[in-house]
Motif scaffolding. Structure first.
Motif, PDB file in Angstrom:
ATOM      1  N   TRP A 158      46.514  37.108  42.358  1.00  0.00           N
ATOM      2  CA  TRP A 158      45.493  36.255  41.752  1.00  0.00           C
ATOM      3  C   TRP A 158      46.202  35.159  40.965  1.00  0.00           C
ATOM      4  CZ3 TRP A 158      45.249  41.466  42.225  1.00  0.00           C
ATOM      5  CH2 TRP A 158      44.090  42.040  42.746  1.00  0.00           C
ATOM      6  N   HIS A 163      43.360  36.304  45.797  1.00  0.00           N
ATOM      7  CA  HIS A 163      43.442  34.960  46.380  1.00  0.00           C
ATOM      8  C   HIS A 163      44.284  34.965  47.656  1.00  0.00           C
ATOM      9  CE1 HIS A 163      42.650  33.358  42.044  1.00  0.00           C
ATOM     10  NE2 HIS A 163      41.532  33.664  42.674  1.00  0.00           N
ATOM     11  N   GLN A 218      37.003  38.742  40.779  1.00  0.00           N
ATOM     12  CA  GLN A 218      37.441  38.025  41.965  1.00  0.00           C
ATOM     13  C   GLN A 218      38.284  38.909  42.889  1.00  0.00           C
ATOM     14  OE1 GLN A 218      35.492  35.214  41.854  1.00  0.00           O
ATOM     15  NE2 GLN A 218      37.212  33.841  42.170  1.00  0.00           N
ATOM     16  N   ASN A 220      38.435  25.229  47.651  1.00  0.00           N
ATOM     17  CA  ASN A 220      37.347  26.202  47.650  1.00  0.00           C
ATOM     18  C   ASN A 220      36.415  25.866  48.806  1.00  0.00           C
ATOM     19  OD1 ASN A 220      35.122  27.833  47.226  1.00  0.00           O
ATOM     20  ND2 ASN A 220      34.984  27.438  45.034  1.00  0.00           N
TER      21      ASN A 220
END
Length: 457
Positions: A393, A422, A419, A11
């Motif tokens: 994701w 990814h 979100q 992250n």
């Protein structure tokens, strides 16, 4: 990346500088992978800060477009940097039509705008490579088991006519000014990789103040018997379901899509695979070729109805969506997915239609073992989400906590955050403008000079 991973922990907002191993502790794949990601993030950020968003070294012709003729053009060998990512082309004879990482590209005659003009650009992304794509990764001395995998920087030279959905054109009248493309580069990128590519939230625990008797108990938890890394991946791109119109769909896997095998033989509805482990009758499998994967196309989802050792029987014949050159066994994979239709959840050609909701107590899609997901719509003034094939994701689920690892909303601690995908994240750079009226190419590439030139060279 569809590998057998425990989770993906990197992250950039945490600003970690390194991973430190402790003595006598269990070593995890996530720790090693995070160390690699930390270093790669630093190097690429540094390169982008020094070089800029895209440029080639001075004196190099890397990815220069030349020799447009008869619907084809040449791509010069050399180096190029996009958002700090090193792109290399070692093939001095590379052309638009024979790119190794972009098989069967669209015909140029179909891509030119009405004025005979088009933009040539570079699309850069990372592809997950296993021993199925590159057998040299596997150590033959082990007698079968694989170990690590790789990621590869894929560089694809593509063409865009600049035509918008409303009939307008991205090109301005003054096409001789190359700065026009650079100044409007954000708008061009929005066409290929919109900020509105979908938002997802996931949970297993429901709000404590829920009074709906149809919902699961507030103390609901992850009920799986194993730790899993769930993968939610867009299958068919487009917009969310609207009435009876065809819509975007998704598929999911409890093993991050890592149960996959090379197809050794195929004929009609029958397949012979290299590794049958993990497959069973009644599941949905995806038949996909390397070419489809590189072009960002979904494979075909087919029901597996019988497993007899390494021989599989499909409900329908092996799809003919691949070209003849790609319908070679070594270039076709079969991958297991775990979605299934039940109750009110109906599949569309083997995948789950995407519906959007912002209701805390409604619009959640049941996956399994207490895990639910919800696709969240955009704000009213930002347009609809345009879901893209391959975006995904990841949801780590853990037995010890009976929960999943998913960030929570700072304002509402009981609700999960929505979100962005990814991955897969693409990076772009303009290369040239083709004008067919004079069969000419205008180079759009920027160059950067080294900070120090050795006087002895």
């Amino acid at each position: 990346m569809k590998g057998d991973f425990s989770r993906d922990t990197f992250n950039p907002h945490k600003h970690f500088s390194r991973v430190l191993q402790q003595q006598g502790r269990v070593q995890l794949d996530a720790d090693t992978n995070e160390q690699t990601a930390i270093l790669l993030h630093y190097l690429r950020t540094l390169a982008a800060d020094l070089i800029g968003p895209y440029a080639r070294p001075a004196g190099s012709d890397g990815f220069k477009i030349t020799g447009y003729e008869g619907g084809n053009f040449s791509i010069s060998a050399g180096r190029f940097y996009v958002d700090g990512i090193l792109c290399e082309n070692e093939d001095a004879e590379a052309t638009y039509k024979n790119q190794p990482d972009y098989p069967d590209p669209p015909d140029l005659s179909d891509l030119l705008c009405k004025n005979g003009i088009c933009l040539i650009y570079l699309d850069v992304w990372e592809r997950h490579i296993t021993e199925l794509e590159d057998p040299d990764i596997r150590e033959k001395a082990l007698g079968g088991p694989d170990t690590t995998t790789r990621t590869k920087v894929v560089c694809q030279v593509k063409v865009d006519a600049g035509d918008n959905d409303d009939g307008s054109c991205m090109f301005t009248s003054d096409l001789s000014c190359t700065t026009d493309i650079h100044c409007n580069w954000k708008a061009w990128k929005e066409c290929w990789q919109s900020d509105n590519r979908g938002r997802l939230r996931a949970r297993v625990k429901l709000p404590e103040d829920s009074t709906d008797p149809c919902l699961a108990a507030p103390d609901a938890k992850y009920r799986g018997q194993e730790n899993q890394l769930y993968r939610i991946e867009i299958h068919k791109g487009g917009q969310a379901k609207n009435g009876g119109n065809s819509c975007a769909t998704f598929k999911w896997s409890r093993d991050n899509g890592s149960v996959v095998s090379r197809v050794v033989e195929f004929s009609g509805k029958e397949l012979v695979v290299e590794k049958p482990h993990g497959f069973k009758a009644g599941i949905w499998v995806e038949i996909i070729s390397d070419g489809q994967e590189l072009r960002g196309e979904p494979g075909s989802l087919v029901k597996l109805i019988k497993v007899d050792g390494d021989r599989f029987m499909l409900e329908s014949p092996v799809p003919a969506s691949c070209t003849e050159t790609e319908r070679q066994p070594a270039k076709i994979k079969i991958r297991r997915w775990d979605q299934r239709g039940s109750g009110n959840l109906k599949l569309e050609n083997g995948a789950v239609p995407i519906t959007e909701s912002n209701d805390n107590n409604d619009g959640w899609i049941e996956i399994e073992n207490g895990i639910k997901i919800q696709f969240v719509p955009t704000c009213e003034d930002s347009g609809a989400h345009r879901y893209r094939t391959g975006d995904y994701w990841l949801i780590p689920a853990r037995i010890a906590t009976g929960d999943i690892e998913w960030p929570q909303d700072d304002q509402d601690k009981e609700m999960p955050c929505a979100q962005l995908p990814h991955g897969i994240y693409h990076h772009y750079a303009p290369l040239a403008i083709i004008k067919t009226d004079g069969d000419s190419c205008d180079d759009l590439c920027c160059e950067f000079k080294p900070q120090y030139d050795c006087p002895c060279e």
